[in-house]
Scaffold this motif. Sequence first.
Motif, PDB file in Angstrom:
ATOM      1  N   THR A  32     -33.681  98.574  84.577  1.00 53.28           N
ATOM      2  CA  THR A  32     -34.385  98.163  85.807  1.00 53.28           C
ATOM      3  C   THR A  32     -34.159  99.127  86.964  1.00 53.28           C
ATOM      4  OG1 THR A  32     -32.525  96.837  86.628  1.00 53.28           O
ATOM      5  CG2 THR A  32     -34.085  95.733  85.158  1.00 53.28           C
ATOM      6  N   GLY A  33     -33.170 100.013  86.831  1.00 51.96           N
ATOM      7  CA  GLY A  33     -32.821 100.904  87.935  1.00 51.96           C
ATOM      8  C   GLY A  33     -31.839 100.295  88.918  1.00 51.96           C
ATOM      9  N   GLU A  34     -31.307  99.124  88.608  1.00 51.14           N
ATOM     10  CA  GLU A  34     -30.381  98.442  89.514  1.00 51.14           C
ATOM     11  C   GLU A  34     -29.022  99.140  89.526  1.00 51.14           C
ATOM     12  OE1 GLU A  34     -28.328  94.024  90.105  1.00 51.14           O
ATOM     13  OE2 GLU A  34     -29.231  94.573  88.188  1.00 51.14           O
ATOM     14  N   ARG A  35     -28.455  99.259  90.719  1.00 55.67           N
ATOM     15  CA  ARG A  35     -27.069  99.682  90.896  1.00 55.67           C
ATOM     16  C   ARG A  35     -26.429  98.755  91.910  1.00 55.67           C
ATOM     17  NH1 ARG A  35     -23.670 102.289  94.403  1.00 55.67           N
ATOM     18  NH2 ARG A  35     -22.021 103.627  93.503  1.00 55.67           N
ATOM     19  N   VAL A  36     -25.315  98.155  91.534  1.00 50.68           N
ATOM     20  CA  VAL A  36     -24.580  97.254  92.412  1.00 50.68           C
ATOM     21  C   VAL A  36     -23.139  97.736  92.480  1.00 50.68           C
ATOM     22  CG1 VAL A  36     -23.737  94.906  92.767  1.00 50.68           C
ATOM     23  CG2 VAL A  36     -26.030  95.272  91.851  1.00 50.68           C
ATOM     24  N   GLU A  37     -22.602  97.880  93.670  1.00 51.47           N
ATOM     25  CA  GLU A  37     -21.190  98.232  93.823  1.00 51.47           C
ATOM     26  C   GLU A  37     -20.508  97.155  94.650  1.00 51.47           C
ATOM     27  OE1 GLU A  37     -19.457 102.280  93.948  1.00 51.47           O
ATOM     28  OE2 GLU A  37     -19.223 101.812  96.078  1.00 51.47           O
ATOM     29  N   LEU A  38     -19.424  96.614  94.104  1.00 56.24           N
ATOM     30  CA  LEU A  38     -18.671  95.574  94.774  1.00 56.24           C
ATOM     31  C   LEU A  38     -17.291  96.096  95.142  1.00 56.24           C
ATOM     32  CD1 LEU A  38     -20.655  94.092  92.584  1.00 56.24           C
ATOM     33  CD2 LEU A  38     -19.378  92.064  93.255  1.00 56.24           C
ATOM     34  N   SER A  39     -16.958  95.980  96.417  1.00 56.33           N
ATOM     35  CA  SER A  39     -15.597  96.274  96.846  1.00 56.33           C
ATOM     36  C   SER A  39     -14.662  95.185  96.334  1.00 56.33           C
ATOM     37  CB  SER A  39     -15.529  96.329  98.367  1.00 56.33           C
ATOM     38  OG  SER A  39     -15.756  95.033  98.909  1.00 56.33           O
ATOM     39  N   VAL A  40     -13.368  95.433  96.448  1.00 55.33           N
ATOM     40  CA  VAL A  40     -12.402  94.402  96.069  1.00 55.33           C
ATOM     41  C   VAL A  40     -12.668  93.119  96.857  1.00 55.33           C
ATOM     42  CG1 VAL A  40      -9.962  93.777  96.012  1.00 55.33           C
ATOM     43  CG2 VAL A  40     -10.653  96.119  95.462  1.00 55.33           C
ATOM     44  N   ALA A  41     -12.908  93.245  98.149  1.00 49.39           N
ATOM     45  CA  ALA A  41     -13.117  92.057  98.989  1.00 49.39           C
ATOM     46  C   ALA A  41     -14.375  91.296  98.580  1.00 49.39           C
ATOM     47  CB  ALA A  41     -13.198  92.469 100.456  1.00 49.39           C
ATOM     48  N   THR A  42     -15.459  92.010  98.327  1.00 45.95           N
ATOM     49  CA  THR A  42     -16.700  91.337  97.941  1.00 45.95           C
ATOM     50  C   THR A  42     -16.562  90.685  96.578  1.00 45.95           C
ATOM     51  OG1 THR A  42     -18.003  92.896  99.238  1.00 45.95           O
ATOM     52  CG2 THR A  42     -19.158  91.674  97.535  1.00 45.95           C
ATOM     53  N   PHE A  43     -15.955  91.408  95.644  1.00 43.62           N
ATOM     54  CA  PHE A  43     -15.734  90.845  94.311  1.00 43.62           C
ATOM     55  C   PHE A  43     -14.859  89.595  94.402  1.00 43.62           C
ATOM     56  CE2 PHE A  43     -13.528  90.569  90.232  1.00 43.62           C
ATOM     57  CZ  PHE A  43     -14.569  90.703  89.331  1.00 43.62           C
ATOM     58  N   ALA A  44     -13.783  89.665  95.174  1.00 45.75           N
ATOM     59  CA  ALA A  44     -12.878  88.518  95.316  1.00 45.75           C
ATOM     60  C   ALA A  44     -13.584  87.329  95.946  1.00 45.75           C
ATOM     61  CB  ALA A  44     -11.656  88.913  96.145  1.00 45.75           C
ATOM     62  N   THR A  76     -20.543  88.737  84.983  1.00 44.31           N
ATOM     63  CA  THR A  76     -19.633  88.324  83.912  1.00 44.31           C
ATOM     64  C   THR A  76     -18.191  88.594  84.316  1.00 44.31           C
ATOM     65  OG1 THR A  76     -21.373  89.071  82.399  1.00 44.31           O
ATOM     66  CG2 THR A  76     -19.270  88.434  81.431  1.00 44.31           C
ATOM     67  N   ALA A  77     -17.962  89.751  84.923  1.00 45.08           N
ATOM     68  CA  ALA A  77     -16.616  90.074  85.401  1.00 45.08           C
ATOM     69  C   ALA A  77     -16.136  89.038  86.422  1.00 45.08           C
ATOM     70  CB  ALA A  77     -16.599  91.474  86.011  1.00 45.08           C
ATOM     71  N   VAL A  78     -17.033  88.604  87.286  1.00 42.36           N
ATOM     72  CA  VAL A  78     -16.690  87.563  88.258  1.00 42.36           C
ATOM     73  C   VAL A  78     -16.260  86.289  87.537  1.00 42.36           C
ATOM     74  CG1 VAL A  78     -17.688  85.985  89.966  1.00 42.36           C
ATOM     75  CG2 VAL A  78     -18.090  88.445  90.158  1.00 42.36           C
ATOM     76  N   TRP A  79     -17.021  85.867  86.537  1.00 36.21           N
ATOM     77  CA  TRP A  79     -16.685  84.641  85.811  1.00 36.21           C
ATOM     78  C   TRP A  79     -15.343  84.767  85.094  1.00 36.21           C
ATOM     79  CZ3 TRP A  79     -18.297  79.756  85.786  1.00 36.21           C
ATOM     80  CH2 TRP A  79     -19.510  79.455  86.403  1.00 36.21           C
ATOM     81  N   LEU A  80     -15.052  85.915  84.531  1.00 39.61           N
ATOM     82  CA  LEU A  80     -13.767  86.097  83.850  1.00 39.61           C
ATOM     83  C   LEU A  80     -12.597  85.883  84.799  1.00 39.61           C
ATOM     84  CD1 LEU A  80     -14.777  89.198  81.732  1.00 39.61           C
ATOM     85  CD2 LEU A  80     -13.988  87.025  80.776  1.00 39.61           C
ATOM     86  N   LEU A  81     -12.687  86.423  86.000  1.00 46.44           N
ATOM     87  CA  LEU A  81     -11.600  86.253  86.972  1.00 46.44           C
ATOM     88  C   LEU A  81     -11.593  84.853  87.568  1.00 46.44           C
ATOM     89  CD1 LEU A  81      -9.440  88.369  87.842  1.00 46.44           C
ATOM     90  CD2 LEU A  81     -11.330  89.277  86.507  1.00 46.44           C
ATOM     91  N   ALA A  82     -12.760  84.237  87.713  1.00 49.75           N
ATOM     92  CA  ALA A  82     -12.805  82.855  88.206  1.00 49.75           C
ATOM     93  C   ALA A  82     -12.150  81.908  87.208  1.00 49.75           C
ATOM     94  CB  ALA A  82     -14.251  82.439  88.467  1.00 49.75           C
ATOM     95  N   CYS A  83     -12.372  82.146  85.925  1.00 54.15           N
ATOM     96  CA  CYS A  83     -11.697  81.334  84.910  1.00 54.15           C
ATOM     97  C   CYS A  83     -10.186  81.465  85.043  1.00 54.15           C
ATOM     98  CB  CYS A  83     -12.139  81.756  83.517  1.00 54.15           C
ATOM     99  SG  CYS A  83     -13.795  81.222  83.044  1.00 54.15           S
ATOM    100  N   SER A  84      -9.708  82.683  85.245  1.00 58.26           N
ATOM    101  CA  SER A  84      -8.272  82.887  85.407  1.00 58.26           C
ATOM    102  C   SER A  84      -7.742  82.130  86.612  1.00 58.26           C
ATOM    103  CB  SER A  84      -7.979  84.381  85.552  1.00 58.26           C
ATOM    104  OG  SER A  84      -6.614  84.592  85.869  1.00 58.26           O
ATOM    105  N   ALA A  85      -8.468  82.175  87.725  1.00 62.40           N
ATOM    106  CA  ALA A  85      -8.018  81.493  88.935  1.00 62.40           C
ATOM    107  C   ALA A  85      -7.934  79.989  88.734  1.00 62.40           C
ATOM    108  CB  ALA A  85      -8.967  81.821  90.089  1.00 62.40           C
ATOM    109  N   ALA A  86      -8.866  79.426  87.946  1.00 59.80           N
ATOM    110  CA  ALA A  86      -8.920  77.976  87.754  1.00 59.80           C
ATOM    111  C   ALA A  86      -8.124  77.502  86.543  1.00 59.80           C
ATOM    112  CB  ALA A  86     -10.373  77.532  87.625  1.00 59.80           C
ATOM    113  N   GLY A  87      -7.531  78.436  85.804  1.00 56.37           N
ATOM    114  CA  GLY A  87      -6.761  78.057  84.623  1.00 56.37           C
ATOM    115  C   GLY A  87      -7.618  77.697  83.425  1.00 56.37           C
ATOM    116  N   VAL A  88      -8.873  78.133  83.426  1.00 60.83           N
ATOM    117  CA  VAL A  88      -9.806  77.853  82.338  1.00 60.83           C
ATOM    118  C   VAL A  88      -9.775  79.010  81.346  1.00 60.83           C
ATOM    119  CG1 VAL A  88     -12.271  77.580  81.804  1.00 60.83           C
ATOM    120  CG2 VAL A  88     -11.274  76.405  83.775  1.00 60.83           C
ATOM    121  N   THR A  89      -9.855  78.705  80.063  1.00 61.14           N
ATOM    122  CA  THR A  89      -9.864  79.739  79.037  1.00 61.14           C
ATOM    123  C   THR A  89     -11.267  80.313  78.894  1.00 61.14           C
ATOM    124  OG1 THR A  89      -8.111  78.599  77.818  1.00 61.14           O
ATOM    125  CG2 THR A  89      -9.376  80.262  76.619  1.00 61.14           C
TER     126      THR A  89
END
Length: 251
Positions: A32-44, A76-89
């Motif tokens: 699609t030509g999409e490029r997204v860059e997330l800083s640590v703060a935005t990702f968090a 997907t990366a966001v969901w992986l870290l959100a699972c870790s924060a909530a204690g979900v596998t």
Amino acid sequence: MNPTAATPAALLDAALAADPARPLVTYYDDTTGERVELSVATFANWVAKTANLLQGDLAAEPGDRLALLLPAHWQTAVWLLACSAAGVTAVPADPASPNIAAAADLVVSGPETLAQARACTGERIALSLRPLGARFPQPPDGFFDYAVEVPGQGDRFQPYAPADPDAPALAVAGAEFTAAELVARARADAESRALAPGSRTLSTLGYDTWEGLSAGLYAPLAAGGSVVLCPYLDRLSASEQDKRRGDERVA
């Protein structure tokens, strides 16, 4: 590299404390030509909102298993870290396990796997994976639209109970890891790849194996570096690929 963090979420907290403005995840969709860059703060911030959605509206509890029927993508990366924060596998998609959704307490799906995701009897969340995290034109029946639900969530996340480093955090390709084991493997991978604070690496791998998850998220996070996700890089010519690497200053 933070030596005391015992969960992926703690690694993110350490990165946020060290340098919130630096890039963490950059994503290219060469279809699609999409490029997204997330800083640590935005990702968090995305992680906090998603963890609040998990713990609140979706009523996920520590120990629940969440199937991730998603490609290697910044969300997907966001969901992986959100699972870790909530204690979900987190249970990323495994082509060898077609019943992954049926065995999960919750499922998160992209637009191509909605039929498979309907095997889950728990809460179902759908992501359009359209540029800029856009909504579905029409929400899929039986699913929450992530892009509709997440913006109103809180910007800070406080778990009802702290995530247990010794509890299961990731199940992928037939292997299961506790949060502490995941972090230890990520640190070891970062060292073997000579990643250091500020390192910038590129990954073309999917998120359905440990190798892909480590290269595309956990090892750069453990090292205090950043990752450029390019799952469709093979669609570019050799010269275009070289230019991408140069433009992104990846090792």
